[in-house]
Design a protein around this motif. Structure first.
Motif, short mmCIF file in Angstrom:
data_model
loop_
_atom_site.label_atom_id
_atom_site.label_comp_id
_atom_site.label_asym_id
_atom_site.label_seq_id
_atom_site.Cartn_x
_atom_site.Cartn_y
_atom_site.Cartn_z
N ARG A 115 0.64 -1.53 -0.04
CA ARG A 115 0.52 0.29 0.31
C ARG A 115 1.17 1.19 -0.21
O ARG A 115 1.92 0.89 0.52
N SER A 116 0.51 2.36 -0.78
CA SER A 116 1.37 4.01 -0.52
C SER A 116 0.73 4.43 0.57
O SER A 116 0.70 3.77 1.79
N GLU A 117 2.09 5.05 1.12
CA GLU A 117 2.39 5.92 2.02
C GLU A 117 0.90 6.20 2.61
O GLU A 117 0.31 6.59 3.83
N ASP A 118 -0.08 6.95 1.33
CA ASP A 118 -1.58 8.03 1.86
C ASP A 118 -2.17 6.95 2.48
O ASP A 118 -3.30 6.98 3.09
N VAL A 119 -2.42 5.84 1.69
CA VAL A 119 -2.80 4.72 2.28
C VAL A 119 -3.05 4.45 3.58
O VAL A 119 -4.03 3.85 4.72
N ARG A 120 -1.55 4.05 3.96
CA ARG A 120 -1.01 3.35 5.65
C ARG A 120 -1.78 4.37 5.97
O ARG A 120 -2.33 4.66 7.36
N ALA A 121 -1.57 5.80 5.71
CA ALA A 121 -1.37 7.14 7.05
C ALA A 121 -2.77 6.48 7.41
O ALA A 121 -3.63 7.20 8.24
N ARG A 122 -3.85 6.66 6.88
CA ARG A 122 -5.81 6.88 6.76
C ARG A 122 -5.82 5.50 7.05
O ARG A 122 -6.43 5.77 8.30
N MET A 123 -5.25 4.40 6.89
CA MET A 123 -5.61 2.97 7.76
C MET A 123 -5.15 3.62 9.35
O MET A 123 -5.61 2.92 10.16
N VAL A 124 -4.28 3.79 9.12
CA VAL A 124 -3.55 3.63 10.37
C VAL A 124 -4.29 4.49 11.47
O VAL A 124 -4.38 4.37 12.91
N ALA A 125 -5.00 6.06 10.61
CA ALA A 125 -5.91 6.36 11.79
C ALA A 125 -7.09 6.42 12.66
O ALA A 125 -7.45 6.38 13.51
N ILE A 126 -7.17 4.59 11.63
CA ILE A 126 -8.36 3.72 12.63
C ILE A 126 -8.24 3.74 14.12
O ILE A 126 -8.41 3.97 14.92
N SER A 127 -6.71 3.82 14.17
CA SER A 127 -6.20 3.89 16.00
C SER A 127 -6.69 5.02 16.84
O SER A 127 -6.12 4.92 17.89
N GLU A 128 -6.72 5.74 15.58
CA GLU A 128 -6.54 7.33 16.68
C GLU A 128 -8.50 7.37 16.92
O GLU A 128 -8.95 7.80 17.85
N ILE A 129 -10.17 6.37 16.55
CA ILE A 129 -10.90 6.17 16.57
C ILE A 129 -11.14 5.08 16.89
O ILE A 129 -12.72 4.34 16.26
N PRO A 130 -10.93 4.18 18.21
CA PRO A 130 -11.58 2.54 17.90
C PRO A 130 -13.00 2.71 17.66
O PRO A 130 -13.28 1.15 18.22
N GLU A 131 -13.54 3.93 18.97
CA GLU A 131 -15.34 3.80 19.17
C GLU A 131 -15.94 3.91 18.73
O GLU A 131 -16.27 3.21 18.09
N LEU A 132 -15.00 4.61 17.87
CA LEU A 132 -15.78 5.60 16.20
C LEU A 132 -15.68 3.86 14.87
O LEU A 132 -16.83 3.58 14.60
N TRP A 133 -14.57 3.07 15.65
CA TRP A 133 -14.19 2.69 14.18
C TRP A 133 -15.90 0.71 14.59
O TRP A 133 -15.98 0.28 13.86
N ARG A 134 -15.97 0.52 15.63
CA ARG A 134 -16.64 -0.26 16.82
C ARG A 134 -17.60 -0.16 16.15
O ARG A 134 -18.16 -0.94 15.91
N ARG A 135 -18.30 1.30 16.84
CA ARG A 135 -19.90 1.44 16.21
C ARG A 135 -19.79 0.77 14.46
O ARG A 135 -21.10 0.54 14.15
N SER A 136 -19.47 1.47 14.14
CA SER A 136 -18.88 1.83 12.03
C SER A 136 -19.56 0.46 11.80
O SER A 136 -19.98 0.05 11.14
N LEU A 137 -18.14 -0.78 12.34
CA LEU A 137 -18.82 -2.27 11.91
C LEU A 137 -20.06 -2.26 12.40
O LEU A 137 -20.34 -3.31 11.29
#
Length: 895
Positions: A635-657
């Motif tokens: 993955r390119s660095e910009d795609v990785r950077a966005r995916m890494v951002a999921i670690s900043e929003i664990p609760e939003l990620w859980r509810r969204s899933l």
């Protein structure tokens, strides 16, 4: 194309150390002439050296250049020597160098322009080039003795044969087999199968001279030395006489058209008639008499008897450790080094080499000779980096005369640095709950390496088992170990190997690092196999660490060394295929970490450890490559950077899933009593969408997906599912499951109002998009890491400044250019340095950024500053603004 950064260390003498490289991917669509046109542009960007992909002769359709067919020629699809020289002249005119990606480990064999391989197929073991390849001419499979398996058929051999897909052709006195567009030579000694039939067709001309000439040619074929002839004189005789026979046959056909017509009639008879199975008997007999055995591509794993690049059948490994092979492979590249056209080398896949250290030493020596200089005291005459994947605490071998790695280690450390490690428990629980089970990384890796050794690299491991069996038979203490037990011991030990390979060298002391690696693998294998006799593992351990009885004769010591070296060449491909090409598509907790050389079982890296790694690099490998995106990254660095951002929003990620899974469940369908796609595949899809979703320059996400984007996601997920080898695979594709995944994506991304997913997804995509700061952090942290060498003396005296620089970037990056003064408080905040030191760091960093701009930084910075709400805000203010405004909005819209 991608941008890479090397640490700053400019020297005028040899070797030339790059400061900034730009990757050029050469192929028929990007040529030397086109590269020449952008030299001035690259120079204006601050690029010091181009980073060229392989450009030696390969197949015309090759997009990557790693399937080289002739190391001694430039790729004609890319341009002529004049085109190349003009490009190099343009580089030199701008004071720029060239780092060339060089491939010493293998060659492409799918193209008939590979003269070495074609000669081997024609002449078998007696070919002058047979020793160039790592071919087992005496395998345990009897029907492959003195033959090489050629797994190129798209179906079972008998079916392909009787469909008439294999046809013999005749041109210029030479017979060959045509399969599709692939040409395969016919051994001259077997021409008689065709000429006997042709002679019968000439019966009415039995009194003519040309009839007697064909008889004479047949007689000459009878006396031609056999393909398994070991005597060098007889081999030379064969090489000479077979070409004479071809010329005689060509001349006779030209002088007597009757002979040409008789041969054409013979080929019609031999090539068979579809629908008449018996008509293919003669062709079958002819093909079975060749030095190769044609086979269905799926049998390669179990029977192939030539070493490959990983499991790629069309890439055959070469024995570059042999002096004449080394000379042949490096003739042109050393010429380019001598003229100054090539100023640096990137060595591809050194772990595949027999003796990597010996190879690097020899290449540096030859480079010094080509440059007309003495070998420097450190043994490094030319800039050289190794494509070496480091695992865990493993470090690059200091005895290698190279300047560092290609940067996988730095890229992964930087990605880990951006992960919010405190969210590990929350993210892990969300992952396990969504997919319905836990996924222990270590157990998965062990299982997938075993799977790879069963499906893709079975014969490679079987060869090791046979070699170890021969060693045990010569020792009365171990002769009772069975072949099956020894083969299993090899498999289990490789499955437990913690790194890609060791570097034990016969005649040299075993290093402490290698000893620990082997003993660790053996201990793990024993632990996983409590029912097996421990002594068999101890025997293998002694063999791998060169602990052999003192009374071994030279032949037995050579056999011992051969096993160890081949074992070391095998562990790397098994690790790569099991980890990178299988597990990285299964362990989807945070796929941004699933990169070449990555360790996704680790969740985040502290700033302190990152500083330590940078200091280690500065001390040991100051000229190593610092890369963040390369042609090898998944993955390119910009795609990785966005995916890494999921670690900043664990609760939003859980509810969204939860919301997305409920909304999209109706699009799943049952395949073999299972829901397709499965939960893990769905989990990967959602992260992939967040990482790649199209965004406007102002940070707003697109509201719908275009057909091109949908197709791209479908292609990516098809690859991911096949690589995972859970519900479908490349070897055994499950077409129904593949279709279910394609349809699921199409429905999920359907722009119609009935789609409940997109309205819930877009707010989260917006939230993740706001973490473009991670992209900017990646670039500026890469710059900061280079400053360590740019100000080498200062750093040596005040290492705390290194930490201040990178920490200042990470925390003050959000406002560095918009309001650069805001960076200073962040430097003071983390490290107590004087005001003078803060000013020094700030001044030097800004000077460096102005002197070495790159497109990505400018583009991201402009996009960032174009968002009115963000302009002028400090880092802490910005974070608070994002959290308070958007997280609640996203949560509400996803309910």
């Amino acid at each position: 194309m991608c941008v890479g950064r090397f640490r700053l260390a400019v020297k005028k003498e040899h070797p030339r150390i790059p400061t900034c490289t730009y990757r050029l991917q050469f192929n028929q669509w990007f040529t030397f002439a086109q590269a020449r046109e952008i030299v001035a542009y690259l120079h204006a960007l601050g690029v010091s050296d181009v980073y060229a992909s392989p450009y030696f002769q390969a197949s015309a359709e090759s997009l990557h250049g790693y399937d080289i067919t002739d190391h001694d020629k430039l790729n004609t699809a890319i341009g002529s020597r004049a085109d190349y020289d003009a490009w190099v002249a343009q580089l030199q005119g701008h004071g720029m160098g060239q780092v060339l990606d060089f491939v010493p480990n293998h060659v492409g064999i799918a193209d008939d322009r590979n003269a070495w391989w074609m000669d081997v197929l024609e002449n078998g073991p007696s070919s002058s080039y047979a020793p160039y390849f790592d071919i087992d001419w005496e395998p345990s499979i009897s029907h492959l003795r003195d033959r090489v398996l050629l797994p190129i058929l798209g179906d079972q051999y008998g079916r392909v044969l009787e469909r008439g897909e294999l046809q013999v052709r005749f041109e210029e006195g030479t017979f060959y087999v045509l399969y599709g567009e692939r040409k395969l030579p016919i051994a001259p000694g077997t021409y008689r199968y065709i000429l006997d039939v042709a002679l019968k067709n000439l019966a009415e001309y039995s009194d003519e001279d040309f009839y007697a000439e064909v008889q004479s040619i047949l007689t000459a074929l009878e006396y031609l030395p056999k393909r398994n002839e070991p005597d060098p004189k007889r081999i030379a005789e064969r090489e000479r006489e077979k070409e004479i026979i071809k010329r005689r046959l060509e001349r006779r056909c030209a002088e007597a058209p009757e002979v040409q017509r008789a041969i054409e009639r013979a080929l019609l008879q031999i090539n068979g008639k579809r629908g008449d199975p018996r008509s293919f008997d003669k062709l079958d007999e002819l093909l079975n008499a060749q030095s190769y055995r044609l086979a269905f591509w799926r049998v390669a794993a179990e029977e192939i008897n030539y070493r490959r690049f990983f499991d790629v059948n069309d890439l055959a490994a070469i024995r570059v450790e042999l002096p004449r092979v080394f000379d042949a492979v490096h003739r042109l590249v050393l010429e380019l080094v001598s003229t100054g056209a090539v100023t640096g080398l990137r060595i591809d896949h050194p772990d595949g080499l027999y003796l990597p250290r010996e190879y690097f030493v020899k290449l540096q020596q030859r480079s010094a000779k080509a440059l007309g200089i003495g070998l420097p005291h450190d043994g490094r005459a030319i800039y050289m980096v190794a494509e070496k994947i480091l695992t865990g605490s493993e470090t690059l071998r200091k005895e290698w005369p190279v300047h560092g790695t290609t940067g996988y280690d730095f890229a992964n450390q930087l990605t880990q640095l951006l992960v919010e490690s405190s969210a590990e428990t929350a993210i892990t629980k969300t992952f396990h709950r969504f997919i319905g089970h836990s996924v222990p990384f270590g157990h998965l890796l062990y299982a997938k390496k075993l799977l790879v050794m069963k499906l893709a690299l079975a014969n490679d491991v079987d060869v090791l088992g046979n070699l170890l069996d021969r060693l045990s038979e010569r020792n009365r203490w171990y002769r009772d170990f069975t072949l099956e037990a020894l083969s299993r011991t090899v498999r289990e030990t490789i499955a437990c190997f913690p790194v890609y390979r060791t570097y034990v060298e016969p005649g040299q002391p075993v290093t402490e690092e290698d000893r620990q690696i082997v003993e660790r693998a053996i201990a793990a294998a024993k632990r996983r196999n409590p029912a097996m006799d421990e002594s068999i593992f101890s025997f293998l351990c002694d063999v791998l660490l060169l602990r052999s009885p003192q009374d071994l004769d030279a032949a037995r010591r050579a056999a011992h060394a051969q096993f160890v070296l081949k074992f070391q060449q095998t562990t790397g491909p098994v690790m790569a295929k099991g980890l990178e090409d299988t597990l990285f598509y299964i362990y989807n907790r945070l796929p941004a970490l699933n990169e070449v050389g990555g360790e996704p079982q680790q969740f985040g890296l502290s700033v302190e450890i990152f500083h330590e790694r940078n200091l280690d690099r500065q001390r040991d490998w100051p000229a190593t490559l610092l890369a963040t995106s390369t042609h090898d990254t998944k993955r390119s660095e910009d795609v990785r950077a966005r995916m890494v951002a999921i670690s900043e929003i664990p609760e939003l990620w859980r509810r969204s899933l939860q919301r997305w899974g409920t909304a999209n469940h109706r699009w799943k369908r049952m395949v073999n009593d299972l829901e397709a796609p499965d939960a893990n595949e769905e989990y990967l899809l959602y992260q992939t969408l967040l990482g790649t979703w199209p965004m406007h320059a102002n940070g707003e996400p697109e509201t719908t997906a275009t057909p091109d984007y949908i197709e791209r996601i479908q292609r990516y997920m098809a690859k991911a599912l096949h690589e995972a080898k859970i519900n479908t695979s490349w070897i055994q594709p499950n077409e129904e499951w593949d279709a279910a995944m394609r349809d699921f994506i199409a429905n999920v991304l359907d722009p119609s109002p009935r789609n409940k997913f997109l309205p819930a997804f877009i707010p989260v995509a917006r939230k993740v998009g706001l973490h473009v700061i991670f992209d900017l952090a990646t670039i500026k942290t890469k710059f900061a890491s280079q400053i360590m060498v740019a100000h080498d003396q200062t750093i040596k005296e005040k290492p705390e400044l290194v930490r201040a620089v990178t920490t200042g970037f990470l925390d003050g990056i959000k406002a560095w250019k918009a309001q650069p003064e805001l960076a200073k408080p962040f430097i003071r905040k983390y490290y107590k340095v004087s005001d003078a030191d803060v000013e020094s760091i700030y001044t030097e960093t800004n000077r460096f950024l102005r002197s070495a701009p790159i497109p990505e930084m400018e583009g991201i910075q402009n996009a960032w500053e174009s968002i009115p709400e963000f302009r002028g805000r400090s880092g802490s203010e910005l974070k608070k603004y994002i959290d308070t405004r958007f997280i609640n909005e996203a949560l509400n819209e996803s309910k």
